[in-house]
Design an enzyme around this catalytic site. Structure first.
Site, short mmCIF file in Angstrom:
data_model
loop_
_atom_site.label_atom_id
_atom_site.label_comp_id
_atom_site.label_asym_id
_atom_site.label_seq_id
_atom_site.Cartn_x
_atom_site.Cartn_y
_atom_site.Cartn_z
N GLY A 186 0.77 -1.25 0.00
CA GLY A 186 0.00 0.00 0.00
C GLY A 186 0.80 1.29 0.00
O GLY A 186 0.26 2.34 0.35
N ASN B 51 -4.90 2.68 -13.60
CA ASN B 51 -4.03 1.65 -13.01
C ASN B 51 -2.58 2.10 -13.13
O ASN B 51 -2.21 2.79 -14.09
CB ASN B 51 -4.21 0.33 -13.77
CG ASN B 51 -3.33 -0.78 -13.21
OD1 ASN B 51 -3.20 -0.95 -11.99
ND2 ASN B 51 -2.69 -1.55 -14.09
N ILE C 119 -10.27 -6.44 -13.48
CA ILE C 119 -11.50 -5.66 -13.26
C ILE C 119 -12.58 -6.15 -14.22
O ILE C 119 -12.36 -6.20 -15.44
CB ILE C 119 -11.22 -4.15 -13.49
CG1 ILE C 119 -10.22 -3.63 -12.46
CG2 ILE C 119 -12.51 -3.33 -13.46
CD1 ILE C 119 -10.68 -3.71 -11.01
N HIS D 231 1.32 0.46 -13.35
CA HIS D 231 2.02 -0.80 -13.60
C HIS D 231 3.52 -0.55 -13.52
O HIS D 231 4.00 0.45 -14.07
CB HIS D 231 1.62 -1.36 -14.97
CG HIS D 231 2.17 -2.72 -15.21
ND1 HIS D 231 1.64 -3.85 -14.64
CD2 HIS D 231 3.25 -3.13 -15.92
CE1 HIS D 231 2.35 -4.90 -14.99
NE2 HIS D 231 3.34 -4.49 -15.77
#
Ligand code: GAR
Length: 195
Positions: A12, A102, A88, A104
């Site tokens: 996180g 997103n 998703i 990556h």
């Protein structure tokens, strides 16, 4: 104010960076698919409500207590995937078209797709003798790591790099750029919403 839900699966650091540093929107919900993930503690410490969900809930397009229902009840404008490892489903993409981002840890379209996350990405980059790697921020579509790219930043891959040292370079790029790129996207996409 643009209301943001962050999806995360693990440590996180990216979720925390978004919670602390976004200025054009506010993270109002942190959603996680792993009950023990450290991201949940980070969010709670920052007083962001958290929800842990199952794959069934994610894939259910209909019920009030499905993920879609929860996101709608919280009036979520934008979803940001910050280290989220499940695909998703179509119905979420249809409900938030162009409104799911997103990050990556590689230069897509290389080193993306199912199974390509975390250390696996860096190992593959090193095994292939790449001279550079980096980060990609993109709009999510129905394919893994595929939609329109809105930002990339590069770093060098040196002969002495290991998966750990490369991960550290990528981490620095993510910390530096993700909130700024998301802010820019929010201000372009939700022009009529004052913060
Ligand atoms: C980040 O490097 C992110 O780019 C990557 O997972 C890491 C999560 O770190 N995402 C993917 O690999 C998605 N395919 P964090 O939990 O510390 O934010």
């Amino acid at each position: 104010m643009t209301r943001i839900a962050v999806f995360a699966s693990g440590n996180g650091t990216n979720a925390e960076n978004l919670i602390r540093n976004l200025t054009c929107g506010k993270v109002v919900l942190l959603l996680c698919n792993k009950p023990g993930a450290y991201v949940l503690q980070r969010a709670r410490q920052l007083e962001v409500p958290t929800i842990v969900f199952s794959r069934e809930k994610l894939e259910d397009p209909d019920h009030e207590n499905s993920l879609t229902g929860i996101l709608k009840a919280h009036k979520i404008d934008l979803i940001i995937l910050a280290g989220f490892l499940w695909k998703i489903p179509e119905h979420l993409i249809r409900s938030w078209p162009g409104k799911i981002l997103n990050i990556h840890p590689a230069l897509l379209p290389k080193y993306g797709g199912p199974g390509m996350y975390g250390e696996r990405v860096h190992k593959a980059v090193l095994q292939n003798g790449e001279k550079e790697s980096g980060i990609t921020i993109h709009i999510v579509d129905s394919l893994y790591d595929h939609g329109q790219i809105i930002f990339q930043a590069k770093c060098s891959v040196d002969p002495s790099d290991t998966p750990e040292t490369l991960a550290a370079k990528i981490h620095d790029l993510e910390q530096l750029h993700f909130p700024k790129v998301a802010d820019r996207y929010i201000s372009q996409t939700f022009k009529d919403q004052a913060v």
